[in-house]
Design a protein around this motif. Structure first.
Motif, PDB file in Angstrom:
ATOM      1  N   ALA A 198       0.705  -1.424   0.161  1.00 18.69           N
ATOM      2  CA  ALA A 198       0.088  -0.147   0.008  1.00 18.69           C
ATOM      3  C   ALA A 198       0.810   1.357  -0.045  1.00 18.69           C
ATOM      4  CB  ALA A 198      -0.732   0.158   1.381  1.00 18.69           C
ATOM      5  N   ALA A 199       2.009   1.271   0.871  1.00 16.32           N
ATOM      6  CA  ALA A 199       2.823   2.368   0.622  1.00 16.32           C
ATOM      7  C   ALA A 199       3.538   2.507  -0.672  1.00 16.32           C
ATOM      8  CB  ALA A 199       4.211   2.152   1.948  1.00 16.32           C
ATOM      9  N   LEU A 223       3.796   9.992  -6.668  1.00 17.47           N
ATOM     10  CA  LEU A 223       4.667  10.843  -5.896  1.00 17.47           C
ATOM     11  C   LEU A 223       6.001  10.504  -5.961  1.00 17.47           C
ATOM     12  CD1 LEU A 223       2.879  10.694  -2.437  1.00 17.47           C
ATOM     13  CD2 LEU A 223       2.588  12.336  -4.058  1.00 17.47           C
ATOM     14  N   PRO A 224       6.947  11.524  -5.856  1.00 19.58           N
ATOM     15  CA  PRO A 224       8.230  10.992  -5.984  1.00 19.58           C
ATOM     16  C   PRO A 224       8.958  10.020  -4.914  1.00 19.58           C
ATOM     17  CG  PRO A 224       8.154  13.619  -5.439  1.00 19.58           C
ATOM     18  CD  PRO A 224       6.737  12.817  -5.534  1.00 19.58           C
TER      19      PRO A 224
END
Length: 149
Positions: free
Chosen positions: A60-61, A68-69
């Motif tokens: 999930a992370a 995102l970067p």
């Protein structure tokens, strides 16, 4: 989906983790949990739930980091590796992914493919530079604080 076997007609078999295999890759499919955990049904089930939840959190992370970067794909594959310590389906997916990445890397190192990629990149950069040149010649550079409505 090929399970990574090099022999035709050979099927992957889940092992109980026992045996005197030398390296980790030589071990069969199945749980990597310690023997005392696998010997007790409820403890093993709790172990699997814990591994699944930790792997899910890592995946999930990684999914959150995709737009995102950050190293989103690396983190997703790390979560898959966590799952692969316990679940056969994750081991099979990870083997398939490793094989496809290796094949893609070998294809990318082929001189003909590299030449084609360099040619296409050069053509693309020339096209972008030409487009930027045309745009700048027609409209010039206008700073955002000098835009008149």
């Amino acid at each position: 989906m090929n399970t990574g076997s090099n022999e035709p007609g050979e099927a992957a078999v889940a092992s109980d983790g026992g045996g005197a295999h030398g390296t980790r890759d030589e071990r069969g499919l199945g749980s990597r949990a310690p023997e005392f955990v696998r010997a007790r049904r409820m403890l093993h089930l709790s172990w699997q739930v814990g591994v699944f939840v930790i792997g899910l959190a890592v995946v999930a992370a990684g999914i959150v980091l995709l737009p995102l970067p950050g190293p989103g794909w690396v983190i997703i594959f790390a979560g898959m590796a966590i799952w692969a310590t316990e679940f056969v389906w994750a081991q099979l997916v990870l083997r398939w992914t490793k094989r496809k990445v290796t094949e893609a890397a070998q294809r990318a190192l082929d001189p003909k493919v590299r030449r084609r990629n360099i040619t296409l990149t050069t053509i693309g950069l020339v096209a972008v530079a030409a487009g930027a040149g045309i745009y700048l010649s027609r409209f010039g550079i206008v700073m955002p604080w000098k835009i008149e409505e």
